[in-house]
Enzyme design. Structure first.
Site, PDB file in Angstrom:
ATOM      1  N   SER A  30       0.886  -1.112  -0.044  1.00  0.00           N
ATOM      2  CA  SER A  30      -0.164  -0.021  -0.066  1.00  0.00           C
ATOM      3  C   SER A  30       0.739   1.448  -0.007  1.00  0.00           C
ATOM      4  O   SER A  30       1.958   1.270   0.567  1.00  0.00           O
ATOM      5  CB  SER A  30      -1.137  -0.055   1.195  1.00  0.00           C
ATOM      6  OG  SER A  30      -0.633  -1.095   2.047  1.00  0.00           O
ATOM      7  N   HIS A  83      -1.640 -12.849   0.914  1.00  0.00           N
ATOM      8  CA  HIS A  83      -1.273 -12.893   2.213  1.00  0.00           C
ATOM      9  C   HIS A  83      -1.972 -14.204   2.942  1.00  0.00           C
ATOM     10  O   HIS A  83      -2.985 -14.648   2.545  1.00  0.00           O
ATOM     11  CB  HIS A  83      -1.885 -11.643   3.340  1.00  0.00           C
ATOM     12  CG  HIS A  83      -1.478 -10.307   2.699  1.00  0.00           C
ATOM     13  ND1 HIS A  83      -2.233  -9.814   1.680  1.00  0.00           N
ATOM     14  CD2 HIS A  83      -0.705  -9.517   3.188  1.00  0.00           C
ATOM     15  CE1 HIS A  83      -1.851  -8.438   1.561  1.00  0.00           C
ATOM     16  NE2 HIS A  83      -0.701  -8.456   2.387  1.00  0.00           N
ATOM     17  N   TYR A  85      -3.008 -14.728   5.665  1.00  0.00           N
ATOM     18  CA  TYR A  85      -4.284 -14.547   6.466  1.00  0.00           C
ATOM     19  C   TYR A  85      -5.552 -14.543   5.734  1.00  0.00           C
ATOM     20  O   TYR A  85      -6.507 -14.539   6.193  1.00  0.00           O
ATOM     21  CB  TYR A  85      -4.195 -13.080   7.274  1.00  0.00           C
ATOM     22  CG  TYR A  85      -4.007 -11.809   6.606  1.00  0.00           C
ATOM     23  CD1 TYR A  85      -5.029 -11.317   5.783  1.00  0.00           C
ATOM     24  CD2 TYR A  85      -2.754 -11.120   6.540  1.00  0.00           C
ATOM     25  CE1 TYR A  85      -5.019 -10.096   5.196  1.00  0.00           C
ATOM     26  CE2 TYR A  85      -2.710  -9.871   5.773  1.00  0.00           C
ATOM     27  CZ  TYR A  85      -4.008  -9.530   5.364  1.00  0.00           C
ATOM     28  OH  TYR A  85      -3.556  -8.250   4.560  1.00  0.00           O
ATOM     29  N   GLU A  86      -5.267 -14.119   4.362  1.00  0.00           N
ATOM     30  CA  GLU A  86      -6.569 -14.331   3.479  1.00  0.00           C
ATOM     31  C   GLU A  86      -6.973 -15.796   3.209  1.00  0.00           C
ATOM     32  O   GLU A  86      -8.172 -15.888   2.566  1.00  0.00           O
ATOM     33  CB  GLU A  86      -6.068 -13.862   1.974  1.00  0.00           C
ATOM     34  CG  GLU A  86      -5.874 -12.283   2.055  1.00  0.00           C
ATOM     35  CD  GLU A  86      -5.381 -11.810   0.830  1.00  0.00           C
ATOM     36  OE1 GLU A  86      -6.267 -11.278  -0.122  1.00  0.00           O
ATOM     37  OE2 GLU A  86      -4.158 -11.598   0.668  1.00  0.00           O
ATOM     38  N   ALA A 113       3.643  -2.163   4.306  1.00  0.00           N
ATOM     39  CA  ALA A 113       3.160  -1.286   5.283  1.00  0.00           C
ATOM     40  C   ALA A 113       3.400  -2.027   6.585  1.00  0.00           C
ATOM     41  O   ALA A 113       3.300  -3.338   6.901  1.00  0.00           O
ATOM     42  CB  ALA A 113       1.505  -0.867   5.254  1.00  0.00           C
ATOM     43  N   MET A 211       2.153  -8.121   8.450  1.00  0.00           N
ATOM     44  CA  MET A 211       1.594  -9.246   8.047  1.00  0.00           C
ATOM     45  C   MET A 211       1.955  -9.941   6.799  1.00  0.00           C
ATOM     46  O   MET A 211       1.135 -10.566   6.205  1.00  0.00           O
ATOM     47  CB  MET A 211       0.173  -9.195   8.237  1.00  0.00           C
ATOM     48  CG  MET A 211      -0.305  -8.671   9.455  1.00  0.00           C
ATOM     49  SD  MET A 211      -1.927  -8.424   9.472  1.00  0.00           S
ATOM     50  CE  MET A 211      -2.267  -7.335  10.749  1.00  0.00           C
ATOM     51  N   SER A 212       3.051  -9.501   6.171  1.00  0.00           N
ATOM     52  CA  SER A 212       3.493 -10.012   4.869  1.00  0.00           C
ATOM     53  C   SER A 212       4.972 -10.147   4.734  1.00  0.00           C
ATOM     54  O   SER A 212       5.707 -10.138   5.466  1.00  0.00           O
ATOM     55  CB  SER A 212       2.999  -8.958   3.693  1.00  0.00           C
ATOM     56  OG  SER A 212       3.683  -7.457   3.829  1.00  0.00           O
ATOM     57  N   ASN A 235       1.780   3.294  11.107  1.00  0.00           N
ATOM     58  CA  ASN A 235       1.265   3.642  12.457  1.00  0.00           C
ATOM     59  C   ASN A 235       2.310   3.164  13.342  1.00  0.00           C
ATOM     60  O   ASN A 235       3.180   2.305  13.093  1.00  0.00           O
ATOM     61  CB  ASN A 235       0.036   2.563  12.679  1.00  0.00           C
ATOM     62  CG  ASN A 235       0.414   1.268  12.445  1.00  0.00           C
ATOM     63  OD1 ASN A 235       0.256   0.812  11.412  1.00  0.00           O
ATOM     64  ND2 ASN A 235       0.471   0.479  13.461  1.00  0.00           N
ATOM     65  N   HIS A 247      -7.296  -0.281  10.157  1.00  0.00           N
ATOM     66  CA  HIS A 247      -6.699  -0.437   8.673  1.00  0.00           C
ATOM     67  C   HIS A 247      -7.012   1.081   8.041  1.00  0.00           C
ATOM     68  O   HIS A 247      -6.260   1.139   7.480  1.00  0.00           O
ATOM     69  CB  HIS A 247      -7.784  -1.544   7.885  1.00  0.00           C
ATOM     70  CG  HIS A 247      -6.981  -1.652   6.565  1.00  0.00           C
ATOM     71  ND1 HIS A 247      -5.829  -2.249   6.240  1.00  0.00           N
ATOM     72  CD2 HIS A 247      -7.623  -1.698   5.257  1.00  0.00           C
ATOM     73  CE1 HIS A 247      -5.362  -2.366   5.020  1.00  0.00           C
ATOM     74  NE2 HIS A 247      -6.571  -2.028   4.307  1.00  0.00           N
TER      75      HIS A 247
END
Ligand code: HPA
Length: 272
Positions: A30, A83, A85-86, A113, A211-212, A235, A247
């Site tokens: 992103s 990812h 998590y998907e 990110a 997370m990636s 963040n 998010h």
């Protein structure tokens, strides 16, 4: 079909459309929209049209594989990543890396990110990934090894290419960018971490969390590619500020710094 056979089929499909395959592939996380817009596109695939490619489901992630030039340098850009998590399997998440491997790509650049764990960092800052922590999650290399793709016990001693890190530092200097260099910790998500987890990770030596990236990087190192990773701190990690993470915050900070981030990545590509 084996991962090798799937990746070969996909690579052959791409080769049937593209004559001269670039040596560098970049995964756009992103916040790299402007970068994607500046690519002089020669060919663009929708993921859905590429045999064996999964389709990304996260809002803010497009699904395009772009072949083109940035400042005269030929690159492949992946806009949108997969990812774990998907719900994708390790094989699906690493398929693009294996396709790049079979296409002869040498440099694998990942952007992402991340939440800042290091208290000297602030939202909007960029970090060159010097090393990672991925031991909390199962390896994407788990299972029978295919020697055509890499060795059984790959070394992770220099997962991130020292040479590419130097080039990224030079690019940062040219952009007058004060960039960090640190350790990225992979947490599988999709929930953000707890404050206790973040305190634990800080003690463990992590500077940022996301997370990636680590699954793909492990496959890319297995594939003997030179890896460079850049994180954008969208963040402060959980518990540092007195507010819950969302998010939306991640997307908004990404948007605020996208011009600067894109200009830097352009300079990085020029250096490589
Ligand atoms: N944690 C995990 N992944 C993230 C974060 C975070 O704080 N920010 C952006 N991606």
């Amino acid at each position: 079909m084996s991962l090798y056979d799937k990746a070969k089929q996909t690579a052959d499909y791409i080769k049937s459309k593209i004559n001269d395959i670039p040596k560098t592939a970049i995964v756009l996380g992103s916040g790299l929209g402007p970068f994607a817009n500046e690519i002089e596109k020669e060919f663009e695939f929708d993921y859905k049209d590429i045999p064996n490619f999964p389709i990304s489901t996260v809002p803010g992630h497009a699904g395009k594989l772009i072949f083109g030039k940035i400042d005269g340098k030929k690159i492949i850009a992946m806009q949108g990543r997969f990812h774990l998590y998907e719900g994708y399997s390790a094989e699906e998440v690493t398929l693009p890396v294996r396709v790049f491997q079979l296409l002869g790509v040498e440099n694998y650049i990942v952007t992402n990110a991340a939440g800042a764990i290091n208290l000297d960092y602030k939202p909007g800052d960029l970090m060159i990934i010097e090393d990672h922590i991925g031991l909390f999650c199962e390896s994407v290399l788990f299972g029978q090894n295919d020697d055509r793709l890499g060795t059984r016990f790959p070394s992770m001693s220099e997962a991130y290419s020292k040479e590419l890190i130097k080039k990224a530092e030079k690019a940062a200097e040219k952009c007058s960018l004060n960039i960090h260099k640190g350790v990225y910790c992979y947490c599988k998500g999709p929930m953000f971490e707890t404050p206790a987890e973040i305190r634990f990770l800080r003690v463990a030596g992590a500077d940022a969390v996301g997370m990636s990236t680590v699954p793909e990087v492990v496959a890319a190192v297995h594939a003997k590619m030179n890896v460079l990773g850049i994180s954008c701190m969208t963040n402060m990690a959980a518990g540092i500020l007195d507010q819950p993470l969302t998010h939306i915050e991640v997307i908004e900070t990404g948007k605020k710094v996208e011009k600067e981030f894109s200009a830097f990545m352009k300079e990085v590509i020029k250096e490589i």
